[in-house]
Design a protein around this motif. Structure first.
Motif, PDB file in Angstrom:
ATOM      1  N   ILE A 186      30.801  36.457  33.336  1.00  8.01           N
ATOM      2  CA  ILE A 186      31.707  37.301  32.547  1.00  8.01           C
ATOM      3  C   ILE A 186      30.944  37.957  31.395  1.00  8.01           C
ATOM      4  CG2 ILE A 186      33.674  37.231  30.943  1.00  8.01           C
ATOM      5  CD1 ILE A 186      34.884  35.069  32.762  1.00  8.01           C
ATOM      6  N   LYS A 187      30.104  37.175  30.749  1.00  7.26           N
ATOM      7  CA  LYS A 187      29.305  37.698  29.642  1.00  7.26           C
ATOM      8  C   LYS A 187      28.465  38.893  30.085  1.00  7.26           C
ATOM      9  CE  LYS A 187      25.232  36.428  26.930  1.00  7.26           C
ATOM     10  NZ  LYS A 187      24.297  35.327  26.581  1.00  7.26           N
ATOM     11  N   GLU A 188      27.755  38.751  31.185  1.00  8.27           N
ATOM     12  CA  GLU A 188      26.897  39.825  31.657  1.00  8.27           C
ATOM     13  C   GLU A 188      27.700  41.066  32.029  1.00  8.27           C
ATOM     14  OE1 GLU A 188      23.608  39.897  31.392  1.00  8.27           O
ATOM     15  OE2 GLU A 188      23.937  37.980  30.378  1.00  8.27           O
ATOM     16  N   TYR A 191      48.516  43.372  39.055  1.00  9.74           N
ATOM     17  CA  TYR A 191      48.266  42.160  39.845  1.00  9.74           C
ATOM     18  C   TYR A 191      49.242  42.071  41.017  1.00  9.74           C
ATOM     19  CZ  TYR A 191      48.042  37.244  41.170  1.00  9.74           C
ATOM     20  OH  TYR A 191      47.932  36.069  41.886  1.00  9.74           O
ATOM     21  N   GLU A 192      50.510  42.360  40.748  1.00 10.52           N
ATOM     22  CA  GLU A 192      51.513  42.321  41.816  1.00 10.52           C
ATOM     23  C   GLU A 192      51.159  43.294  42.939  1.00 10.52           C
ATOM     24  OE1 GLU A 192      56.260  41.948  41.789  1.00 10.52           O
ATOM     25  OE2 GLU A 192      55.533  43.815  40.886  1.00 10.52           O
ATOM     26  N   GLU A 193      50.724  44.477  42.563  1.00 10.72           N
ATOM     27  CA  GLU A 193      50.353  45.474  43.566  1.00 10.72           C
ATOM     28  C   GLU A 193      49.111  45.018  44.336  1.00 10.72           C
ATOM     29  OE1 GLU A 193      51.300  48.779  45.700  1.00 10.72           O
ATOM     30  OE2 GLU A 193      52.416  47.947  43.988  1.00 10.72           O
ATOM     31  N   SER A 194      48.179  44.387  43.654  1.00  6.85           N
ATOM     32  CA  SER A 194      46.981  43.864  44.316  1.00  6.85           C
ATOM     33  C   SER A 194      47.357  42.794  45.340  1.00  6.85           C
ATOM     34  CB  SER A 194      46.011  43.276  43.281  1.00  6.85           C
ATOM     35  OG  SER A 194      45.566  44.257  42.374  1.00  6.85           O
ATOM     36  N   MET A 195      48.315  41.945  44.975  1.00 10.02           N
ATOM     37  CA  MET A 195      48.765  40.901  45.892  1.00 10.02           C
ATOM     38  C   MET A 195      49.454  41.498  47.115  1.00 10.02           C
ATOM     39  SD  MET A 195      47.893  37.883  44.799  1.00 10.02           S
ATOM     40  CE  MET A 195      49.067  36.722  45.512  1.00 10.02           C
ATOM     41  N   LYS A 196      50.284  42.508  46.879  1.00 11.82           N
ATOM     42  CA  LYS A 196      50.999  43.130  47.994  1.00 11.82           C
ATOM     43  C   LYS A 196      50.044  43.798  48.981  1.00 11.82           C
ATOM     44  CE  LYS A 196      55.337  44.042  45.526  1.00 11.82           C
ATOM     45  NZ  LYS A 196      56.208  45.104  44.939  1.00 11.82           N
ATOM     46  N   ARG A 197      48.987  44.395  48.449  1.00  9.02           N
ATOM     47  CA  ARG A 197      48.040  45.123  49.291  1.00  9.02           C
ATOM     48  C   ARG A 197      46.864  44.255  49.749  1.00  9.02           C
ATOM     49  NH1 ARG A 197      47.467  51.279  47.021  1.00  9.02           N
ATOM     50  NH2 ARG A 197      49.603  51.540  46.247  1.00  9.02           N
ATOM     51  N   ASN A 198      46.787  43.044  49.141  1.00 11.09           N
ATOM     52  CA  ASN A 198      45.622  42.186  49.361  1.00 11.09           C
ATOM     53  C   ASN A 198      44.339  42.954  49.064  1.00 11.09           C
ATOM     54  OD1 ASN A 198      44.316  39.782  50.019  1.00 11.09           O
ATOM     55  ND2 ASN A 198      44.073  40.363  52.172  1.00 11.09           N
ATOM     56  N   GLN A 199      44.370  43.643  47.912  1.00  7.35           N
ATOM     57  CA  GLN A 199      43.264  44.507  47.525  1.00  7.35           C
ATOM     58  C   GLN A 199      43.139  44.524  46.006  1.00  7.35           C
ATOM     59  OE1 GLN A 199      43.812  48.584  48.767  1.00  7.35           O
ATOM     60  NE2 GLN A 199      42.194  49.355  47.428  1.00  7.35           N
ATOM     61  N   TRP A 245      40.389  39.964  34.930  1.00  6.14           N
ATOM     62  CA  TRP A 245      41.227  40.044  36.139  1.00  6.14           C
ATOM     63  C   TRP A 245      40.362  40.088  37.400  1.00  6.14           C
ATOM     64  CZ3 TRP A 245      46.076  38.829  36.771  1.00  6.14           C
ATOM     65  CH2 TRP A 245      46.993  38.951  35.712  1.00  6.14           C
ATOM     66  N   GLU A 246      39.248  40.789  37.326  1.00  9.43           N
ATOM     67  CA  GLU A 246      38.345  40.822  38.479  1.00  9.43           C
ATOM     68  C   GLU A 246      37.809  39.428  38.769  1.00  9.43           C
ATOM     69  OE1 GLU A 246      35.539  43.697  37.151  1.00  9.43           O
ATOM     70  OE2 GLU A 246      36.716  45.423  37.852  1.00  9.43           O
ATOM     71  N   TRP A 265      40.641  37.365  40.323  1.00  8.91           N
ATOM     72  CA  TRP A 265      40.850  37.738  41.721  1.00  8.91           C
ATOM     73  C   TRP A 265      39.866  36.995  42.635  1.00  8.91           C
ATOM     74  CZ3 TRP A 265      44.771  39.888  44.024  1.00  8.91           C
ATOM     75  CH2 TRP A 265      44.629  40.433  45.305  1.00  8.91           C
ATOM     76  N   GLN A 266      38.681  36.724  42.122  1.00 10.84           N
ATOM     77  CA  GLN A 266      37.661  36.047  42.918  1.00 10.84           C
ATOM     78  C   GLN A 266      37.787  34.526  42.861  1.00 10.84           C
ATOM     79  OE1 GLN A 266      33.667  37.212  41.877  1.00 10.84           O
ATOM     80  NE2 GLN A 266      32.715  35.895  43.422  1.00 10.84           N
ATOM     81  N   TYR A 267      38.051  33.963  41.660  1.00 11.02           N
ATOM     82  CA  TYR A 267      37.996  32.510  41.494  1.00 11.02           C
ATOM     83  C   TYR A 267      39.354  31.836  41.286  1.00 11.02           C
ATOM     84  CZ  TYR A 267      33.031  33.488  40.848  1.00 11.02           C
ATOM     85  OH  TYR A 267      31.743  33.920  41.023  1.00 11.02           O
ATOM     86  N   ARG A 268      40.373  32.581  40.949  1.00 12.83           N
ATOM     87  CA  ARG A 268      41.733  32.063  40.763  1.00 12.83           C
ATOM     88  C   ARG A 268      41.804  30.945  39.729  1.00 12.83           C
ATOM     89  NH1 ARG A 268      45.320  35.607  43.436  1.00 12.83           N
ATOM     90  NH2 ARG A 268      43.846  36.850  44.628  1.00 12.83           N
TER      91      ARG A 268
END
Length: 394
Positions: free
Chosen positions: A33-35, A148-156, A175-176, A179-182
């Motif tokens: 995250i820092k980088e 986030y909701e839209e990302s979940m709906k599209r799985n994107q 958020w990125e 999305w990767q580590y939850r």
């Protein structure tokens, strides 16, 4: 302009000097995250042109946010509704419970005791401060939830759209990562950091609120008013009377203290799943109205039981009504204050220093949420002050 930047730099330096806990070695996730943050802050991001579909999505998000950002009651409900759909977004429930407290503070200004202690101008100024902060946080946080909701709906991953909603690059990175580590913990603490930092220039350092609110109320009334108690009710042992856990905030004007309080509140709410279930059950079964009757209907009522012009008398003893006393007036928000048309949020990204990720380090210590005695003492102090009609506050 340079003066403003230098002033902000000095506040940042003071902020990190006061941020004193034992620094731990950054985990691989925090180093990542820092980088990413360092890269984002060094170069201006070149945004590609949006497609018509993306422009339509952003327009829909703005509309949905505005529809739910009408007042404290609509915001508070929206947080809970979202959390019930996406329980992995812990901040949504934390935000719901803290927003409830904001609503109670707003209606206290029209209730039995503060209406006797504060004149109309001070009450309006303080309501404006509470309302503006509540509105600002929602219009920043809720669009993130909808992305986030839209990302979940599209799985994107759709978080590249966050900058078009004036969301900090700090949260785009977080958020990125989520999305990767939850990692719900990391996301929650990041949102706490983001929302409190977002408020810093817009509310705490705002000259109007510094003059009209902090100088007038913060230092004179901090230990007297109930504004610094944050309560999380749940069903108690006594039928119809909620118990609660909570924390007390001192020094609202300290960004460091507000972030640390947010971390404690989150720990308190989520450290015990059984306790969390009790608070959630209470929240779901008690729709937020803004009245403190929501949790203590035996002491508060949203209808004024007193006679107009009647002499104020003591009614409480150890958080119980004295024999023959009528309940304290705590109005519903809709009857206490009209909806406010807000000016657009001030632009600009608060993020300037990657060291803020030090706050993301997890603390294992459990939090003691005992607050009932302190809250009861505060109510009795308020009652005594109202009885004496202390004119130094009016």
């Amino acid at each position: 302009m340079a003066g403003k930047k230098n002033a902000w730099g000095r506040r940042t330096t003071i902020f990190f000097q006061t941020f004193k806990w034992k620094k731990l070695q950054l985990s691989d996730t925090l180093l990542e995250i820092k980088e990413d943050l360092k890269k984002k802050s060094k170069a201006k991001k070149a945004y590609s042109k949006l497609t018509k579909e993306e422009e339509l999505l952003l327009q829909q998000i703005r509309i949905k946010t505005n529809e739910r950002n009408v007042n404290n009651v609509t915001r508070t409900k929206a947080y809970l509704d979202f959390y019930r759909l996406y329980p992995e977004i812990h901040w949504a429930f934390l935000g719901h419970m803290v927003s409830r407290n904001g609503g109670w503070n707003m209606t206290d200004l029209r209730g039995d005791m503060l209406s006797r202690l504060l004149n109309e101008k001070i009450r309006r100024d303080f309501f404006g401060f509470l309302e503006r902060g509540n509105w600002l946080i929602f219009q920043d946080a809720y669009p993130q939830f909808l992305i986030y909701e839209e990302s979940m709906k599209r799985n994107q991953n759709m978080f590249y759209l966050l900058p078009f909603l004036n969301i900090s690059i700090f949260m785009e990175t977080i958020w990125e990562n989520f999305w990767q580590y939850r990692d719900s913990y990391l996301l929650t603490i990041a949102l706490i950091i983001n929302e409190q930092s977002y408020l810093e220039k817009r509310i705490v350092q705002n000259p109007f609120y510094k003059d009209k609110v902090f100088q007038t109320l913060e230092f004179k009334l901090q230990d007297l008013l109930s504004f610094n108690h944050i309560l999380f009710p749940y069903e108690g042992k006594m039928p119809g009377k909620s118990a609660f856990i909570g924390q007390t905030l001192h020094h609202f004007n300290s960004l460091n203290e507000r972030i640390l309080l947010g971390k404690r509140l989150y720990r308190l709410l989520f450290q015990d799943m059984n306790q969390l279930d009790k608070v959630k059950s209470w929240a779901i079964s008690h729709p937020h109205t803004g009245s403190r009757k929501d949790y203590w209907p035996d002491i508060f009522n949203d209808i004024n039981e007193g006679l107009p012009g009647a002499r104020f008398t003591r009614r409480l003893k150890h958080c119980r009504l004295r024999q023959g006393a009528h309940r304290l007036y705590s109005p519903r928000l809709e009857y206490a204050w009209k909806n406010v048309d807000h000016q657009d949020a001030e632009t600009g990204d608060w993020f300037h220093d990657w060291r803020v990720i030090d706050y993301l380090q997890e603390q294992e210590k459990n939090i003691n949420g005992e607050i009932t005695n302190d809250y009861c003492e505060t109510l009795e102090k308020l009652e005594l002050a109202a009885l004496a009609k202390k004119t130094i506050f009016i």
